[in-house]
Scaffold this active site. Structure first.
Site, mmCIF file in Angstrom:
data_model
loop_
_atom_site.group_PDB
_atom_site.id
_atom_site.type_symbol
_atom_site.label_atom_id
_atom_site.label_comp_id
_atom_site.label_asym_id
_atom_site.label_seq_id
_atom_site.Cartn_x
_atom_site.Cartn_y
_atom_site.Cartn_z
ATOM 1 N N THR A 197 0.837 -1.212 0.000
ATOM 2 C CA THR A 197 0.000 0.000 0.000
ATOM 3 C C THR A 197 0.870 1.260 0.000
ATOM 4 O O THR A 197 2.027 1.225 0.447
ATOM 5 C CB THR A 197 -0.938 0.015 1.234
ATOM 6 O OG1 THR A 197 -1.480 1.332 1.405
ATOM 7 C CG2 THR A 197 -0.220 -0.351 2.528
ATOM 8 N N ASP A 198 0.273 2.363 -0.431
ATOM 9 C CA ASP A 198 0.983 3.658 -0.362
ATOM 10 C C ASP A 198 1.293 4.032 1.090
ATOM 11 O O ASP A 198 2.209 4.813 1.369
ATOM 12 C CB ASP A 198 0.171 4.774 -1.042
ATOM 13 C CG ASP A 198 -1.234 4.976 -0.488
ATOM 14 O OD1 ASP A 198 -1.661 4.235 0.429
ATOM 15 O OD2 ASP A 198 -1.925 5.902 -0.971
ATOM 16 N N GLU A 199 0.526 3.449 2.026
ATOM 17 C CA GLU A 199 0.704 3.837 3.432
ATOM 18 C C GLU A 199 2.037 3.385 4.012
ATOM 19 O O GLU A 199 2.431 3.844 5.083
ATOM 20 C CB GLU A 199 -0.445 3.277 4.280
ATOM 21 C CG GLU A 199 -1.777 3.854 3.861
ATOM 22 C CD GLU A 199 -2.866 3.648 4.890
ATOM 23 O OE1 GLU A 199 -2.552 3.441 6.066
ATOM 24 O OE2 GLU A 199 -4.039 3.715 4.502
ATOM 25 N N TYR A 230 -2.105 -0.868 11.274
ATOM 26 C CA TYR A 230 -2.349 -1.393 9.917
ATOM 27 C C TYR A 230 -1.149 -1.095 9.023
ATOM 28 O O TYR A 230 -0.552 -1.995 8.427
ATOM 29 C CB TYR A 230 -3.623 -0.765 9.312
ATOM 30 C CG TYR A 230 -3.672 -0.948 7.803
ATOM 31 C CD1 TYR A 230 -3.872 -2.209 7.249
ATOM 32 C CD2 TYR A 230 -3.502 0.134 6.927
ATOM 33 C CE1 TYR A 230 -3.885 -2.393 5.869
ATOM 34 C CE2 TYR A 230 -3.517 -0.039 5.555
ATOM 35 C CZ TYR A 230 -3.711 -1.310 5.034
ATOM 36 O OH TYR A 230 -3.710 -1.490 3.665
ATOM 37 N N LYS A 255 1.701 -3.611 7.369
ATOM 38 C CA LYS A 255 1.858 -3.706 5.911
ATOM 39 C C LYS A 255 3.293 -3.366 5.514
ATOM 40 O O LYS A 255 3.839 -3.923 4.554
ATOM 41 C CB LYS A 255 0.886 -2.762 5.201
ATOM 42 C CG LYS A 255 -0.569 -3.155 5.278
ATOM 43 C CD LYS A 255 -0.912 -4.456 4.570
ATOM 44 C CE LYS A 255 -0.875 -4.350 3.063
ATOM 45 N NZ LYS A 255 -1.323 -5.613 2.403
HETATM 46 P P1 NAD Z 1 -10.741 -6.097 2.308
HETATM 47 O O1 NAD Z 1 -10.668 -5.878 3.765
HETATM 48 O O2 NAD Z 1 -11.946 -5.649 1.551
HETATM 49 O O3 NAD Z 1 -10.578 -7.666 2.006
HETATM 50 C C1 NAD Z 1 -9.649 -8.466 2.663
HETATM 51 C C2 NAD Z 1 -9.980 -9.939 2.353
HETATM 52 O O4 NAD Z 1 -8.995 -10.775 3.016
HETATM 53 C C3 NAD Z 1 -11.356 -10.374 2.883
HETATM 54 O O5 NAD Z 1 -12.044 -11.135 1.900
HETATM 55 C C4 NAD Z 1 -11.021 -11.239 4.094
HETATM 56 O O6 NAD Z 1 -11.977 -12.253 4.344
HETATM 57 C C5 NAD Z 1 -9.669 -11.826 3.665
HETATM 58 N N1 NAD Z 1 -8.849 -12.249 4.818
HETATM 59 C C6 NAD Z 1 -8.576 -11.539 5.939
HETATM 60 N N2 NAD Z 1 -7.819 -12.266 6.774
HETATM 61 C C7 NAD Z 1 -7.584 -13.462 6.155
HETATM 62 C C8 NAD Z 1 -6.858 -14.617 6.515
HETATM 63 N N3 NAD Z 1 -6.223 -14.719 7.683
HETATM 64 N N4 NAD Z 1 -6.815 -15.653 5.650
HETATM 65 C C9 NAD Z 1 -7.479 -15.577 4.439
HETATM 66 N N5 NAD Z 1 -8.191 -14.493 4.074
HETATM 67 C C10 NAD Z 1 -8.249 -13.453 4.917
HETATM 68 O O7 NAD Z 1 -9.413 -5.476 1.717
HETATM 69 P P2 NAD Z 1 -9.143 -4.657 0.355
HETATM 70 O O8 NAD Z 1 -9.516 -3.254 0.575
HETATM 71 O O9 NAD Z 1 -9.699 -5.412 -0.778
HETATM 72 O O10 NAD Z 1 -7.556 -4.729 0.322
HETATM 73 C C11 NAD Z 1 -6.908 -5.824 -0.284
HETATM 74 C C12 NAD Z 1 -5.411 -5.642 -0.164
HETATM 75 O O11 NAD Z 1 -5.024 -4.446 -0.793
HETATM 76 C C13 NAD Z 1 -4.913 -5.557 1.269
HETATM 77 O O12 NAD Z 1 -3.688 -6.234 1.338
HETATM 78 C C14 NAD Z 1 -4.730 -4.052 1.487
HETATM 79 O O13 NAD Z 1 -3.732 -3.812 2.455
HETATM 80 C C15 NAD Z 1 -4.311 -3.612 0.110
HETATM 81 N N6 NAD Z 1 -4.637 -2.226 -0.247
HETATM 82 C C16 NAD Z 1 -5.929 -1.776 -0.152
HETATM 83 C C17 NAD Z 1 -6.228 -0.471 -0.561
HETATM 84 C C18 NAD Z 1 -7.619 0.073 -0.463
HETATM 85 O O14 NAD Z 1 -7.811 1.263 -0.677
HETATM 86 N N7 NAD Z 1 -8.624 -0.740 -0.182
HETATM 87 C C19 NAD Z 1 -5.209 0.361 -1.053
HETATM 88 C C20 NAD Z 1 -3.912 -0.137 -1.113
HETATM 89 C C21 NAD Z 1 -3.642 -1.431 -0.722
HETATM 90 O O1 TDX Z 2 -16.196 8.674 7.862
HETATM 91 C C1 TDX Z 2 -15.048 8.968 7.502
HETATM 92 N N1 TDX Z 2 -14.690 10.295 7.441
HETATM 93 C C2 TDX Z 2 -13.470 10.708 7.006
HETATM 94 O O2 TDX Z 2 -13.203 11.923 6.933
HETATM 95 C C3 TDX Z 2 -14.080 7.971 7.117
HETATM 96 C C4 TDX Z 2 -14.426 6.516 7.189
HETATM 97 C C5 TDX Z 2 -12.854 8.402 6.685
HETATM 98 N N2 TDX Z 2 -12.545 9.729 6.617
HETATM 99 C C6 TDX Z 2 -11.239 10.132 6.054
HETATM 100 C C7 TDX Z 2 -10.029 9.451 6.633
HETATM 101 C C8 TDX Z 2 -9.071 9.415 5.464
HETATM 102 O O3 TDX Z 2 -8.397 10.664 5.341
HETATM 103 O O4 TDX Z 2 -11.261 9.706 4.682
HETATM 104 C C9 TDX Z 2 -9.987 9.233 4.258
HETATM 105 C C10 TDX Z 2 -10.097 7.798 3.778
HETATM 106 O O5 TDX Z 2 -10.307 6.970 4.908
HETATM 107 P P1 TDX Z 2 -10.417 5.370 4.815
HETATM 108 O O6 TDX Z 2 -11.456 5.004 3.830
HETATM 109 O O7 TDX Z 2 -10.520 4.847 6.200
HETATM 110 O O8 TDX Z 2 -9.037 4.964 4.118
HETATM 111 P P2 TDX Z 2 -7.488 5.190 4.527
HETATM 112 O O9 TDX Z 2 -7.321 5.212 5.985
HETATM 113 O O10 TDX Z 2 -6.987 6.341 3.727
HETATM 114 O O11 TDX Z 2 -6.842 3.792 3.997
HETATM 115 C C11 TDX Z 2 -7.210 3.229 2.719
HETATM 116 O O12 TDX Z 2 -6.202 3.439 1.763
HETATM 117 C C12 TDX Z 2 -4.989 2.767 1.876
HETATM 118 C C13 TDX Z 2 -7.458 1.726 2.843
HETATM 119 O O13 TDX Z 2 -8.424 1.505 3.858
HETATM 120 C C14 TDX Z 2 -6.190 0.966 3.132
HETATM 121 O O14 TDX Z 2 -6.456 -0.434 3.116
HETATM 122 C C15 TDX Z 2 -5.189 1.273 2.071
HETATM 123 O O15 TDX Z 2 -3.953 0.657 2.340
#
Ligand code: NAD
Ligand code: TDX
Length: 326
Positions: free
Chosen positions: A118-120, A146, A150
């Site tokens: 992730t970018d984080e 988190y 990561k």
């Molecule tokens: P999500 O939370 O929607 O999905 C995670 C999935 O992993 C779920 O289906 C869950 O059941 C499964 N899981 C959790 N623990 C598990 C385990 N122990 N064994 C098997 N399966 C398990 O997540 P997402 O938003 O789709 O993110 C997917 C990946 O991308 C993650 O690695 C996250 O860190 C990364 N990522 C997400 C974002 C974002 O904005 N959502 C951005 C950058 C990177």
């Molecule tokens: O109700 C809200 N109000 C608000 O202002 C929520 C839920 C979030 N926020 C803000 C917090 C963040 O600045 O919005 C932004 C986005 O928040 P999230 O959706 O919680 O995402 P973020 O914490 O940025 O992380 C996401 O991007 C990187 C994903 O959840 C991660 O899995 C990924 O790695």
């Protein structure tokens, strides 16, 4: 094999790959974030072999890997807010689970292993953009349990990549269909549909680089075919102008036809060490030949339309999602 394929980005990726005719195995523990219902059309048409299993369980992973030639590893605990109260779970799944996946898949000789980071992992940046080489080892500049977990998982994958066919992808904030309504965009859209306001944290001036999940899916297929192993790649939208949370919330109000002055509620920022801005340099993946088609307003609009049409999908998840903010 897609680990975490029943989650948000994993589901988008499964549909993308099934559409291209790839044979797929999904390994997913079905935590609160995983929905087997997401994949039902793919499972019932035998496009996905679904295995309910834990990435930390070596025996389950070994058995699920039979016949697999490439792994795209999404499975993780993905929400910053939840990591404030249960950091151990984040280290177990994100670090230990990634280690098990890397060890088992590479011992069995998979041809490619893509780890989704992730970018984080870089932390927040005031001006400019982080390039791949800017990530420091260990927690780097990551601020939550988190992002720290990561960051450590990313190091493990890079270490394995010195001698095995591993690629690390570091995407920015994804949005699109099937995102659990704890995350900002689906939370805000579903709130308004239910008649509640958008809770904007602080002044809403934080910047996220919103990347449409179907583009992340395209990027992953590209890396499976063309990515050079042993490398990390950033992928981002690089919006110009950048999109503040306030802008994102205002767009959602506009798209749902409600007055932003009335429907956005500024609340004291509940997130400790809230990262202000994420921004990535994408020269490396651009040079390799991947250029996503970025159109944030229309991609937000398609997303809003998806949640309007798929109320039944998010309604059954909404109560659990909101419970973490109480
Ligand atoms: P999500 O939370 O929607 O999905 C995670 C999935 O992993 C779920 O289906 C869950 O059941 C499964 N899981 C959790 N623990 C598990 C385990 N122990 N064994 C098997 N399966 C398990 O997540 P997402 O938003 O789709 O993110 C997917 C990946 O991308 C993650 O690695 C996250 O860190 C990364 N990522 C997400 C974002 C974002 O904005 N959502 C951005 C950058 C990177
Ligand atoms: O109700 C809200 N109000 C608000 O202002 C929520 C839920 C979030 N926020 C803000 C917090 C963040 O600045 O919005 C932004 C986005 O928040 P999230 O959706 O919680 O995402 P973020 O914490 O940025 O992380 C996401 O991007 C990187 C994903 O959840 C991660 O899995 C990924 O790695």
């Amino acid at each position: 094999m897609i680990t975490g394929g029943a989650g948000f980005i994993g589901t988008n990726f499964a549909y993308h790959m099934a559409g291209k005719g790839y044979g797929l195995t999904v390994l997913d523990k079905l935590t609160y974030a995983g929905g087997k219902d997401n994949l039902e059309p793919l499972i019932s048409s035998n496009k996905v072999r679904f295995i309910n299993g834990d990435i930390c369980d070596t025996a389950a992973v070994k058995s699920a890997l039979e016949g697999v030639d490439a792994v795209v590893h999404f499975a993780a605990e993905s929400h910053n807010t939840r990591s404030e109260t249960d950091p151990d779970l984040f280290y177990r799944t994100n670090v230990e689970g990634t280690r098990v996946m890397l060890e088992e898949a590479l011992t069995l000789g998979v041809e490619k292993f893509i780890h989704i980071s992730t970018d984080e992992v870089y932390g927040s940046i005031v001006d400019g953009y982080f390039a791949e080489g800017d990530k420091l080892l260990g927690d780097s500049q990551a601020t939550s349990a988190y992002s720290k977990s990561k960051s450590q998982a990313d190091d493990l994958a890079m270490e394995f990549g010195k001698s095995s066919p591993v690629i690390v992808l570091r995407p920015t904030n994804n949005f699109g269909p099937w995102q659990y309504p704890e995350k900002a965009l689906p939370r805000w859209i579903s709130n308004i549909i239910l008649g509640s306001k958008i809770p904007l944290w602080g002044e809403g001036l934080q910047v996220r680089d919103w990347l449409y999940a179907p583009l992340t899916a395209e990027c992953l297929e590209f890396l499976l075919l063309k990515g050079e192993t042993g490398n990390a790649y950033n992928v981002a939208a690089n919006h110009s102008p950048e999109i503040t949370n306030r802008q994102a919330a205002e767009w959602i109000c506009e798209m749902l036809g409600v007055d932003k002055e009335e429907w956005i509620q500024y609340i004291p920022d509940p997130r400790p060490n809230h990262d202000f801005r994420y921004a990535l340099n994408v020269d490396k993946i651009t040079k390799l030949g991947f250029k996503p088609s970025i159109d944030p307003y229309n991609q937000f609009k398609s997303t809003v339309e998806w949640y309007v049409k798929n109320e039944a999908w998010w309604k059954k998840r909404k109560e659990e999602a909101e419970s973490i903010y109480k």
